[in-house]
Motif scaffolding. Structure first.
Motif, PDB file in Angstrom:
ATOM      1  N   LEU A  49       0.832  -1.207   0.000  1.00  0.00           N
ATOM      2  CA  LEU A  49       0.000   0.000   0.000  1.00  0.00           C
ATOM      3  C   LEU A  49       0.869   1.261   0.000  1.00  0.00           C
ATOM      4  N   LEU A  50       1.950   1.236   0.754  1.00  0.00           N
ATOM      5  CA  LEU A  50       2.829   2.399   0.848  1.00  0.00           C
ATOM      6  C   LEU A  50       3.608   2.640  -0.441  1.00  0.00           C
ATOM      7  N   ARG A  51       3.820   1.599  -1.235  1.00  0.00           N
ATOM      8  CA  ARG A  51       4.579   1.724  -2.481  1.00  0.00           C
ATOM      9  C   ARG A  51       3.742   2.270  -3.637  1.00  0.00           C
ATOM     10  N   ARG A  52       2.421   2.306  -3.480  1.00  0.00           N
ATOM     11  CA  ARG A  52       1.567   2.837  -4.553  1.00  0.00           C
ATOM     12  C   ARG A  52       1.860   4.315  -4.780  1.00  0.00           C
ATOM     13  N   LYS A  53       1.558   4.807  -5.977  1.00  0.00           N
ATOM     14  CA  LYS A  53       1.757   6.230  -6.284  1.00  0.00           C
ATOM     15  C   LYS A  53       0.900   7.110  -5.386  1.00  0.00           C
ATOM     16  N   THR A  54      -0.304   6.622  -5.069  1.00  0.00           N
ATOM     17  CA  THR A  54      -1.211   7.400  -4.220  1.00  0.00           C
ATOM     18  C   THR A  54      -0.922   7.204  -2.737  1.00  0.00           C
ATOM     19  N   GLY A  55      -0.037   6.283  -2.394  1.00  0.00           N
ATOM     20  CA  GLY A  55       0.272   6.021  -0.996  1.00  0.00           C
ATOM     21  C   GLY A  55      -0.898   5.369  -0.296  1.00  0.00           C
ATOM     22  N   LEU A  88       9.859   7.148   5.344  1.00  0.00           N
ATOM     23  CA  LEU A  88       8.448   7.438   5.086  1.00  0.00           C
ATOM     24  C   LEU A  88       8.285   8.913   4.752  1.00  0.00           C
ATOM     25  N   GLU A  89       7.382   9.172   3.855  1.00  0.00           N
ATOM     26  CA  GLU A  89       7.055  10.544   3.472  1.00  0.00           C
ATOM     27  C   GLU A  89       5.556  10.706   3.695  1.00  0.00           C
ATOM     28  N   THR A  90       5.148  11.844   4.230  1.00  0.00           N
ATOM     29  CA  THR A  90       3.719  12.090   4.429  1.00  0.00           C
ATOM     30  C   THR A  90       3.315  13.357   3.695  1.00  0.00           C
ATOM     31  N   LYS A  91       2.098  13.329   3.198  1.00  0.00           N
ATOM     32  CA  LYS A  91       1.524  14.497   2.527  1.00  0.00           C
ATOM     33  C   LYS A  91       0.072  14.614   2.955  1.00  0.00           C
ATOM     34  N   THR A  92      -0.429  15.812   2.924  1.00  0.00           N
ATOM     35  CA  THR A  92      -1.832  16.040   3.224  1.00  0.00           C
ATOM     36  C   THR A  92      -2.584  16.108   1.904  1.00  0.00           C
ATOM     37  N   ASP A  93      -3.661  15.330   1.799  1.00  0.00           N
ATOM     38  CA  ASP A  93      -4.437  15.337   0.551  1.00  0.00           C
ATOM     39  C   ASP A  93      -5.423  16.502   0.539  1.00  0.00           C
ATOM     40  N   GLY A  96      -7.710  17.046   3.473  1.00  0.00           N
ATOM     41  CA  GLY A  96      -7.105  17.313   4.776  1.00  0.00           C
ATOM     42  C   GLY A  96      -6.625  16.057   5.478  1.00  0.00           C
ATOM     43  N   GLY A  97      -6.743  14.906   4.835  1.00  0.00           N
ATOM     44  CA  GLY A  97      -6.266  13.653   5.423  1.00  0.00           C
ATOM     45  C   GLY A  97      -4.792  13.441   5.124  1.00  0.00           C
ATOM     46  N   ARG A  98      -4.138  12.677   5.948  1.00  0.00           N
ATOM     47  CA  ARG A  98      -2.722  12.420   5.776  1.00  0.00           C
ATOM     48  C   ARG A  98      -2.524  11.117   5.010  1.00  0.00           C
ATOM     49  N   ARG A  99      -1.586  11.150   4.050  1.00  0.00           N
ATOM     50  CA  ARG A  99      -1.251   9.970   3.258  1.00  0.00           C
ATOM     51  C   ARG A  99       0.221   9.658   3.451  1.00  0.00           C
ATOM     52  N   TYR A 100       0.526   8.384   3.540  1.00  0.00           N
ATOM     53  CA  TYR A 100       1.886   7.918   3.784  1.00  0.00           C
ATOM     54  C   TYR A 100       2.441   7.237   2.535  1.00  0.00           C
ATOM     55  N   PHE A 101       3.714   7.488   2.248  1.00  0.00           N
ATOM     56  CA  PHE A 101       4.399   6.931   1.087  1.00  0.00           C
ATOM     57  C   PHE A 101       5.757   6.425   1.517  1.00  0.00           C
ATOM     58  N   LEU A 102       6.287   5.443   0.795  1.00  0.00           N
ATOM     59  CA  LEU A 102       7.688   5.087   0.954  1.00  0.00           C
ATOM     60  C   LEU A 102       8.480   6.011   0.044  1.00  0.00           C
ATOM     61  N   LYS A 103       9.479   6.649   0.606  1.00  0.00           N
ATOM     62  CA  LYS A 103      10.279   7.589  -0.160  1.00  0.00           C
ATOM     63  C   LYS A 103      11.072   6.814  -1.206  1.00  0.00           C
ATOM     64  N   ALA A 104      11.017   7.283  -2.448  1.00  0.00           N
ATOM     65  CA  ALA A 104      11.738   6.617  -3.544  1.00  0.00           C
ATOM     66  C   ALA A 104      13.233   6.755  -3.331  1.00  0.00           C
TER      67      ALA A 104
END
Length: 105
Positions: A49-55, A88-93, A96-104
């Motif tokens: 899930l974290l590896r997806r483009k949308t996080g 981990l990288e986080t962004k706000t969508d 206003g929700g927080r999304r988590y990503f694995l940093k490339a």
């Protein structure tokens, strides 16, 4: 001086409960259960899930694993960041929700 006396207490036999195998069989037969796919661990599910483009959001990870939100956050901090050493990288969508990503890398 008073003498200590020992009293033996009769143990009652413990009734066996359902085994893991029978529980797994029941959940597979009824289609219920929180396991995402056969042979795929919850750790692998969250990492995918974290590896997806949308996080992924905390809500998406809780639905995929059956964990509570605080357990997901603990997994992200303890396992993903500390044990696996992933960033981990986080962004706000937009909502206003927080999304988590694995940093490339």
């Amino acid at each position: 001086m008073a003498r200590k006396t020992s009293v033996k207490i009769a143990r009652t036999p413990v009734k066996k409960t359902a085994t893991k195998k029978s529980v797994a069989t029941k959940s597979a037969a009824t289609g219920k259960g929180s396991s995402p796919a056969v042979g795929k661990s919850k750790k692998e599910t969250v990492l995918a899930l974290l590896r997806r483009k949308t996080g992924a959001s905390i809500e998406e990870m809780t639905k995929a694993t059956g964990w509570q939100a605080h357990s997901v956050r603990g997994f992200l901090a303890g396992t993903v960041k500390k044990k696996l050493g992933l960033e981990l990288e986080t962004k706000t969508d937009a909502k206003g929700g927080r999304r988590y990503f694995l940093k490339a890398a």
